[in-house]
Design a protein around this motif. Structure first.
Motif, PDB file in Angstrom:
ATOM      1  N   LEU A   1      -7.447   8.685  -7.710  1.00 22.31           N
ATOM      2  CA  LEU A   1      -6.495   9.651  -8.242  1.00 22.31           C
ATOM      3  C   LEU A   1      -5.062   9.238  -7.930  1.00 22.31           C
ATOM      4  CD1 LEU A   1      -6.399  12.345  -9.760  1.00 22.31           C
ATOM      5  CD2 LEU A   1      -6.315  13.496  -7.548  1.00 22.31           C
ATOM      6  N   ALA A   2      -4.833   8.743  -6.709  1.00 24.07           N
ATOM      7  CA  ALA A   2      -3.499   8.273  -6.341  1.00 24.07           C
ATOM      8  C   ALA A   2      -3.119   7.044  -7.169  1.00 24.07           C
ATOM      9  CB  ALA A   2      -3.455   7.947  -4.853  1.00 24.07           C
ATOM     10  N   ALA A   3      -4.095   6.186  -7.433  1.00 25.24           N
ATOM     11  CA  ALA A   3      -3.834   5.006  -8.266  1.00 25.24           C
ATOM     12  C   ALA A   3      -3.418   5.420  -9.672  1.00 25.24           C
ATOM     13  CB  ALA A   3      -5.069   4.117  -8.313  1.00 25.24           C
TER      14      ALA A   3
ATOM     15  N   THR B   1       0.849  -1.195   0.000  1.00 25.04           N
ATOM     16  CA  THR B   1       0.000   0.000   0.000  1.00 25.04           C
ATOM     17  C   THR B   1       0.881   1.240   0.000  1.00 25.04           C
ATOM     18  OG1 THR B   1      -1.834  -1.092   1.141  1.00 25.04           O
ATOM     19  CG2 THR B   1      -1.733   1.315   1.285  1.00 25.04           C
ATOM     20  N   ASN B   2       0.547   2.191  -0.861  1.00 22.71           N
ATOM     21  CA  ASN B   2       1.307   3.436  -0.928  1.00 22.71           C
ATOM     22  C   ASN B   2       0.515   4.580  -0.305  1.00 22.71           C
ATOM     23  OD1 ASN B   2       3.324   5.363  -1.745  1.00 22.71           O
ATOM     24  ND2 ASN B   2       1.910   5.991  -3.357  1.00 22.71           N
ATOM     25  N   HIS B   3       1.114   5.236   0.710  1.00 21.02           N
ATOM     26  CA  HIS B   3       0.495   6.385   1.366  1.00 21.02           C
ATOM     27  C   HIS B   3       1.209   7.691   1.038  1.00 21.02           C
ATOM     28  CE1 HIS B   3      -1.963   3.821   3.999  1.00 21.02           C
ATOM     29  NE2 HIS B   3      -0.891   3.060   4.142  1.00 21.02           N
ATOM     30  N   PHE B   4       2.268   7.634   0.238  1.00 21.40           N
ATOM     31  CA  PHE B   4       3.123   8.798   0.068  1.00 21.40           C
ATOM     32  C   PHE B   4       3.181   9.263  -1.380  1.00 21.40           C
ATOM     33  CE2 PHE B   4       4.704   6.614   3.813  1.00 21.40           C
ATOM     34  CZ  PHE B   4       4.875   7.651   4.715  1.00 21.40           C
ATOM     35  N   MET B   5       3.353  10.549  -1.536  1.00 17.07           N
ATOM     36  CA  MET B   5       3.738  11.133  -2.806  1.00 17.07           C
ATOM     37  C   MET B   5       5.172  11.638  -2.647  1.00 17.07           C
ATOM     38  SD  MET B   5       1.080  10.780  -4.696  1.00 17.07           S
ATOM     39  CE  MET B   5       1.270  11.926  -6.058  1.00 17.07           C
ATOM     40  N   PRO B   6       5.996  11.557  -3.679  1.00  7.79           N
ATOM     41  CA  PRO B   6       7.364  12.077  -3.549  1.00  7.79           C
ATOM     42  C   PRO B   6       7.408  13.519  -3.055  1.00  7.79           C
ATOM     43  CG  PRO B   6       7.167  10.790  -5.551  1.00  7.79           C
ATOM     44  CD  PRO B   6       5.771  10.895  -4.977  1.00  7.79           C
ATOM     45  N   GLU B   7       6.370  14.306  -3.395  1.00  8.03           N
ATOM     46  CA  GLU B   7       6.327  15.702  -2.969  1.00  8.03           C
ATOM     47  C   GLU B   7       6.238  15.848  -1.453  1.00  8.03           C
ATOM     48  OE1 GLU B   7       5.298  15.312  -7.138  1.00  8.03           O
ATOM     49  OE2 GLU B   7       4.521  14.329  -5.343  1.00  8.03           O
TER      50      GLU B   7
ATOM     51  N   MET C   1      -5.030  -0.851  -7.038  1.00  6.93           N
ATOM     52  CA  MET C   1      -6.406  -0.912  -6.544  1.00  6.93           C
ATOM     53  C   MET C   1      -6.664   0.194  -5.526  1.00  6.93           C
ATOM     54  SD  MET C   1      -8.171  -4.228  -4.804  1.00  6.93           S
ATOM     55  CE  MET C   1      -9.925  -4.316  -4.483  1.00  6.93           C
ATOM     56  N   PRO C   2      -7.620   1.094  -5.771  1.00  2.84           N
ATOM     57  CA  PRO C   2      -7.965   2.102  -4.769  1.00  2.84           C
ATOM     58  C   PRO C   2      -8.745   1.466  -3.617  1.00  2.84           C
ATOM     59  CG  PRO C   2      -8.686   2.752  -6.982  1.00  2.84           C
ATOM     60  CD  PRO C   2      -8.375   1.289  -7.024  1.00  2.84           C
TER      61      PRO C   2
ATOM     62  N   MET D   1      -4.969  16.967  -5.534  1.00  2.00           N
ATOM     63  CA  MET D   1      -4.784  15.551  -5.245  1.00  2.00           C
ATOM     64  C   MET D   1      -6.126  14.866  -4.992  1.00  2.00           C
ATOM     65  SD  MET D   1      -1.827  14.572  -5.880  1.00  2.00           S
ATOM     66  CE  MET D   1      -1.997  12.920  -5.191  1.00  2.00           C
ATOM     67  N   ALA D   2      -6.263  14.154  -3.862  1.00  5.56           N
ATOM     68  CA  ALA D   2      -7.446  13.331  -3.642  1.00  5.56           C
ATOM     69  C   ALA D   2      -8.586  14.061  -2.939  1.00  5.56           C
ATOM     70  CB  ALA D   2      -7.064  12.092  -2.830  1.00  5.56           C
ATOM     71  N   LEU D   3      -8.362  15.296  -2.507  1.00  2.60           N
ATOM     72  CA  LEU D   3      -9.380  15.993  -1.722  1.00  2.60           C
ATOM     73  C   LEU D   3     -10.702  16.192  -2.461  1.00  2.60           C
ATOM     74  CD1 LEU D   3      -7.165  18.605   0.156  1.00  2.60           C
ATOM     75  CD2 LEU D   3      -8.118  16.479   1.042  1.00  2.60           C
ATOM     76  N   PRO D   4     -10.707  16.423  -3.787  1.00  5.49           N
ATOM     77  CA  PRO D   4     -11.995  16.590  -4.467  1.00  5.49           C
ATOM     78  C   PRO D   4     -12.948  15.415  -4.311  1.00  5.49           C
ATOM     79  CG  PRO D   4     -10.237  17.395  -5.868  1.00  5.49           C
ATOM     80  CD  PRO D   4      -9.571  16.717  -4.693  1.00  5.49           C
ATOM     81  N   HIS D   5     -12.428  14.205  -4.028  1.00  7.31           N
ATOM     82  CA  HIS D   5     -13.285  13.041  -3.832  1.00  7.31           C
ATOM     83  C   HIS D   5     -14.144  13.164  -2.574  1.00  7.31           C
ATOM     84  CE1 HIS D   5     -11.581  10.510  -7.021  1.00  7.31           C
ATOM     85  NE2 HIS D   5     -10.415  11.017  -6.708  1.00  7.31           N
ATOM     86  N   LEU D   6     -13.797  14.101  -1.691  1.00  8.89           N
ATOM     87  CA  LEU D   6     -14.489  14.206  -0.413  1.00  8.89           C
ATOM     88  C   LEU D   6     -15.472  15.370  -0.362  1.00  8.89           C
ATOM     89  CD1 LEU D   6     -11.448  13.499   1.969  1.00  8.89           C
ATOM     90  CD2 LEU D   6     -13.124  11.878   1.061  1.00  8.89           C
ATOM     91  N   VAL D   7     -15.668  16.041  -1.481  1.00 14.20           N
ATOM     92  CA  VAL D   7     -16.555  17.208  -1.510  1.00 14.20           C
ATOM     93  C   VAL D   7     -17.578  17.077  -2.624  1.00 14.20           C
ATOM     94  CG1 VAL D   7     -16.708  19.704  -1.873  1.00 14.20           C
ATOM     95  CG2 VAL D   7     -14.841  18.771  -0.529  1.00 14.20           C
ATOM     96  N   SER D   8     -18.824  17.316  -2.281  1.00 12.44           N
ATOM     97  CA  SER D   8     -19.873  17.546  -3.269  1.00 12.44           C
ATOM     98  C   SER D   8     -20.211  19.027  -3.165  1.00 12.44           C
ATOM     99  CB  SER D   8     -21.098  16.677  -2.975  1.00 12.44           C
ATOM    100  OG  SER D   8     -22.110  16.902  -3.937  1.00 12.44           O
ATOM    101  N   ASP D   9     -19.725  19.808  -4.119  1.00 13.49           N
ATOM    102  CA  ASP D   9     -19.753  21.268  -4.016  1.00 13.49           C
ATOM    103  C   ASP D   9     -21.149  21.798  -3.698  1.00 13.49           C
ATOM    104  OD1 ASP D   9     -17.312  22.600  -4.179  1.00 13.49           O
ATOM    105  OD2 ASP D   9     -17.987  23.821  -5.861  1.00 13.49           O
TER     106      ASP D   9
END
Length: 419
Positions: A176-178, A130-136, A191-192, A323-331
């Protein structure tokens, strides 16, 4: 490659490069994964760097076993520890002899995760990565010019592909991370799988009374690091109308805290910005419940567990469109996205939500609570069990949107969407 029979509990070795007492999303996930698998009857062992100087050792007591590897401090980080390969390879091999794991689950392709994977592959033991990191994420701690950081990032993506490509299954918290892992690390069939959360733990319990703050309060929870952009949030609060008397509560510690305190003083809002530092889980839960809204201005979030926690407490959210934050908002339903780094837009959104009626603010919070249901921790644990036993195949089950079949024996009869 050995596949453990699905008729018996497993001995699971979780290899994590960060683990409590470290405070970050990856460390929290490792802890919750160990706790969840232990609760489901498996024999769980965690392998992580030691939090202080000294030889490798096994922690006494605990509901599951935690093994600590010899590690060293990093001058540019207040708690991160690194392990040198020549110091840990033998200890990892000896631990495999002792534990005899059925399956290994690495949480990162650096240091501990990398050499634990190599040992598991050498022995023919099934590996889930499982990957939790971005190089940034590591850029603020590299004392190099930007061009050199880009070289480091490319090499990190390449190493991720080399290491995690040896695993039987590869996951990451969001679609998005996938996609980023497919595009940059050239890993197929990623796999997300949501980190998962026990959302009921953040609800107000029957008979419990938790009063909101006296003033409308924006809450931030997380490490005070450059990529979190808390300075943008402080500037945004300073831009809100004076009559609202908007307060800001900041939970967490980190290397940019002094600069943020100086910024609040310079903007004349030091009396409205509270730096809580590190607080215990009960106090954090109360902060989520009492806050008027939650803001995550970070731009390198693979999922953001703290946002899921805030949503579980029925709190409206304002999140950077990154990054992945848009997945958590319904504007407009549970909150809004804002342009990363744009404090003027963020200040306007804070004002917009806080000027809503109490009924409309509560409706936004209720929408957050409804949305977080898809991230239930039990679904996450069932998914990983399917990957551990080999009854769930990422290649066959995942699509571009992160939809996958429930693991065999889970009782689910329809696809489950993990974001």
């Amino acid at each position: 490659m050995s596949y453990p029979a699905d008729s018996k509990p497993l001995t699971i070795l979780i290899a994590a490069d960060t683990y409590p007492p470290n405070v970050n999303g990856a460390a929290q996930f490792g802890y919750r994964l160990a706790k969840g698998m232990n609760g489901r009857g498996h024999d769980v062992h965690v392998l992580a760097p030691g939090s202080a100087n000294g030889r490798s050792f096994t922690e006494p007591g605990g509901d599951w076993t935690v093994h600590r590897l010899r590690s060293h401090s990093v001058p540019t980080h207040d708690y991160w520890r690194i392990c040198y390969p020549w110091e840990i390879r033998r200890d990892i091999s000896l631990l495999f002899d002792q534990v005899q794991p059925d399956v290994v689950h690495i949480q990162c392709h650096y240091m501990v995760g990398e050499y634990t994977l190599y040992e598991a592959v050498r022995r023919g033991i099934r590996v889930v990565a499982t990957n939790h990191f971005m190089p940034e994420n590591i850029n603020p701690f590299l004392p190099f010019p930007d061009w050199f950081k880009k070289v480091v990032a490319r090499n990190s993506w390449r190493d991720m592909g080399k290491v995690m490509g040896k695993a039987a299954a590869v996951t990451t918290p969001t679609p998005l991370a996938a996609k980023a892992m497919r595009d940059h690390a050239f890993l197929t069939d990623v796999m997300p799988v949501s980190n998962g959360i026990d959302s009921a733990a953040y609800e107000v319990q029957p008979g419990e009374v938790i009063e909101p703050y006296e003033h409308p309060t924006v809450l931030f929870v997380g490490r005070l690091a450059e990529e979190k952009h808390v300075d943008v949030l402080i500037d945004a609060v300073a831009r809100t109308p004076e009559h609202l008397r908007v307060h800001l509560e900041i939970v967490g510690g980190g290397e940019v805290k002094p600069a943020l305190q100086a910024q609040a003083a310079r903007l004349g809002i030091a009396d409205r910005v509270t730096f809580r530092g590190l607080i215990d889980d009960d106090e954090l839960r109360r902060s989520y419940i009492r806050a008027s809204l939650f803001c995550q201005p970070g731009t390198a979030e693979l999922q953001s567990l703290v946002t899921l926690e805030a949503m579980s407490a029925s709190t409206p959210v304002l999140l950077a469109n990154a990054m992945a934050l848009p997945h958590l908002v319904s504007d407009g339903e549970n909150g809004y996205l804002f342009t990363p780094g744009d404090s003027e837009e963020l200040g306007a959104r804070i004002t917009q939500i806080l000027e809503l009626s109490g009924e409309d603010q509560r409706a936004m919070g209720a929408a957050s609570r409804t949305m977080v249901g898809r991230h239930d921790i039990n679904t996450t644990l069932e998914t990983f069990e399917g990957l551990y036993y080999g009854t769930l195949s990422p290649a066959a089950a995942a699509d571009e949107d992160g939809v996958h079949a429930a693991p065999a024996g889970s009782g689910a009869d329809r696809p489950t969407r993990i974001q």
